[in-house]
Design an enzyme around this catalytic site. Sequence first.
Site, short mmCIF file in Angstrom:
data_model
loop_
_atom_site.label_atom_id
_atom_site.label_comp_id
_atom_site.label_asym_id
_atom_site.label_seq_id
_atom_site.Cartn_x
_atom_site.Cartn_y
_atom_site.Cartn_z
N ARG A 108 0.87 -1.19 0.00
CA ARG A 108 0.00 0.00 0.00
C ARG A 108 0.89 1.22 0.00
O ARG A 108 1.79 1.34 0.83
CB ARG A 108 -0.90 0.04 1.23
CG ARG A 108 -1.53 1.44 1.43
CD ARG A 108 -2.55 1.52 2.52
NE ARG A 108 -3.79 0.89 2.11
CZ ARG A 108 -4.98 1.16 2.67
NH1 ARG A 108 -5.07 2.04 3.64
NH2 ARG A 108 -6.06 0.53 2.26
N HIS A 135 -7.49 0.78 -6.23
CA HIS A 135 -7.70 0.05 -4.97
C HIS A 135 -8.50 -1.23 -5.32
O HIS A 135 -9.66 -1.38 -4.95
CB HIS A 135 -8.46 0.94 -3.99
CG HIS A 135 -8.42 0.47 -2.57
ND1 HIS A 135 -7.68 -0.62 -2.15
CD2 HIS A 135 -9.04 0.94 -1.45
CE1 HIS A 135 -7.84 -0.78 -0.84
NE2 HIS A 135 -8.68 0.14 -0.39
N GLN A 138 -10.40 -3.55 -2.74
CA GLN A 138 -11.64 -2.93 -2.23
C GLN A 138 -12.79 -3.20 -3.20
O GLN A 138 -13.90 -3.55 -2.80
CB GLN A 138 -11.43 -1.42 -2.06
CG GLN A 138 -12.69 -0.67 -1.65
CD GLN A 138 -13.13 -0.97 -0.22
OE1 GLN A 138 -12.33 -0.90 0.70
NE2 GLN A 138 -14.39 -1.32 -0.03
N ASP A 231 -16.72 8.32 -1.40
CA ASP A 231 -15.41 8.15 -0.76
C ASP A 231 -15.06 9.50 -0.14
O ASP A 231 -15.70 10.53 -0.45
CB ASP A 231 -14.39 7.74 -1.86
CG ASP A 231 -12.97 7.50 -1.34
OD1 ASP A 231 -12.81 7.34 -0.11
OD2 ASP A 231 -12.04 7.48 -2.17
N CYS A 272 -16.18 2.79 0.94
CA CYS A 272 -15.01 1.97 1.25
C CYS A 272 -14.58 2.11 2.70
O CYS A 272 -13.94 1.21 3.24
CB CYS A 272 -13.86 2.34 0.30
SG CYS A 272 -13.51 4.11 0.29
N ARG A 317 -14.01 -7.40 2.79
CA ARG A 317 -12.60 -7.16 2.47
C ARG A 317 -11.77 -8.39 2.82
O ARG A 317 -10.88 -8.80 2.08
CB ARG A 317 -12.05 -5.95 3.26
CG ARG A 317 -12.65 -4.61 2.96
CD ARG A 317 -12.43 -4.16 1.54
NE ARG A 317 -11.03 -4.25 1.11
CZ ARG A 317 -10.06 -3.43 1.48
NH1 ARG A 317 -10.30 -2.40 2.25
NH2 ARG A 317 -8.82 -3.59 1.02
N1 NVA Z 1 -9.50 7.54 -1.59
C1 NVA Z 1 -9.19 7.06 -0.26
C2 NVA Z 1 -9.55 5.63 -0.13
C3 NVA Z 1 -9.37 5.05 1.26
C4 NVA Z 1 -9.73 3.60 1.36
C5 NVA Z 1 -7.73 7.29 0.03
O1 NVA Z 1 -6.89 7.01 -0.85
O2 NVA Z 1 -7.39 7.78 1.12
N1 CP Z 2 -11.16 0.80 2.78
C1 CP Z 2 -9.88 0.72 3.19
O1 CP Z 2 -8.95 0.46 2.42
O2 CP Z 2 -9.73 0.93 4.51
P1 CP Z 2 -8.33 1.08 5.29
O3 CP Z 2 -7.71 2.38 4.80
O4 CP Z 2 -8.71 1.13 6.73
O5 CP Z 2 -7.46 -0.07 4.94
#
Ligand code: NVA
Ligand code: CP
Length: 335
Positions: A108, A135, A138, A231, A272, A317
């Site tokens: 990540r 992602h 997700q 989101d 998400c 998830r």
């Molecule tokens: N768009 C958000 C998704 C989090 C799961 C981010 O990248 O922070």
């Molecule tokens: N939806 C998601 O990816 O959550 P986290 O950022 O908590 O992993």
Amino acid sequence: MAASLKGRSFLTLFEYTPAEIEHLLDLAAKLKAMKKAGEKHHYCKDKNIALIFEKTSTRTRCAFEVAAADLGMHSTYLDPKASQIGKKESIRDTARVLGSMYDGIEYRGFEQEIVEELAAYAGVPVWNGLTNEFHPTQVLADLLTIREHFGSLKDRHLVFLGDARYNMANSLMVGCAKMGMHFTACAPEAYFPNEELVERCQNIAKRTGAILEFKTNPMEAVKNADVLYTDVWVSMGEPDEVWEERIRELSPYRVTMDVMRGAADNAIFLHCLPAFHNLDTGIGKEIYKKFGIKEMEVTDEVFKKYEASIFDEAENRMHTIKAVMAATLKDDWGI
Ligand code: NVA
Ligand code: CP
């Protein structure tokens, strides 16, 4: 049964056919049923995986760790401060080192090129746990949740409201295109997904019968929709300075009860997570102090009314990430 996915990385849904995605969803459903029935499923016994997190996480990290344990694997969590990645050691060298010790690697972080480079040099499957652009794990959970709720994916209409240029909307658009769904991005034009990505998805849609649309008017966009999705307005890694502009430009796209009432009668709401729907978070409180708003991308009323689907989605998830790891680490053991 779909062909074996052993040895494949999972970087975006572009590299997976609709049949392979359906196969992963079937596998996730089977693993979910086994977990609920208390049946052991140590299909990857004694394998080792590394989890690299250059951004924070609750769901994704926990999903990988629990799924790994359920499959009989050991996992190592690497946060950026506790490793050499990026600062003292290149991604390419890191890939070769970790690839020699581990059977699979989750990443990540920031640019999609990083996870691509990791996959190119690791020699073991690499799973994208979120980048700025995509992602995909997700979206697999989102597809499973929609399939569980409506029985099928084909022709279901999903409307994404908010910042449609970032990882979530991008990946949902790819997933919907692959699965022959109807996807609408609803946002100010400046927040639409980039043209090259749209073109790639439109080419897929020609083969799968998917419909991809881009609208600026929420009430028009959500008409008869099955799933409304949003989101956060500011994603991880973006500077605090963008909050003011995002609040001004994206507030008309907040998912309210009026917006939900504009969708189909049996529509569900998905997010998400994490979500800013009340003042129970540090950032939520700061934003309230600065800008006077108590809810951001979704109202608390909508969040509470649709919490069953939202938390099913979060649970999924784990089951879907488990399916991705099992399928890419082991020869297809049949479902
Ligand atoms: N768009 C958000 C998704 C989090 C799961 C981010 O990248 O922070
Ligand atoms: N939806 C998601 O990816 O959550 P986290 O950022 O908590 O992993």
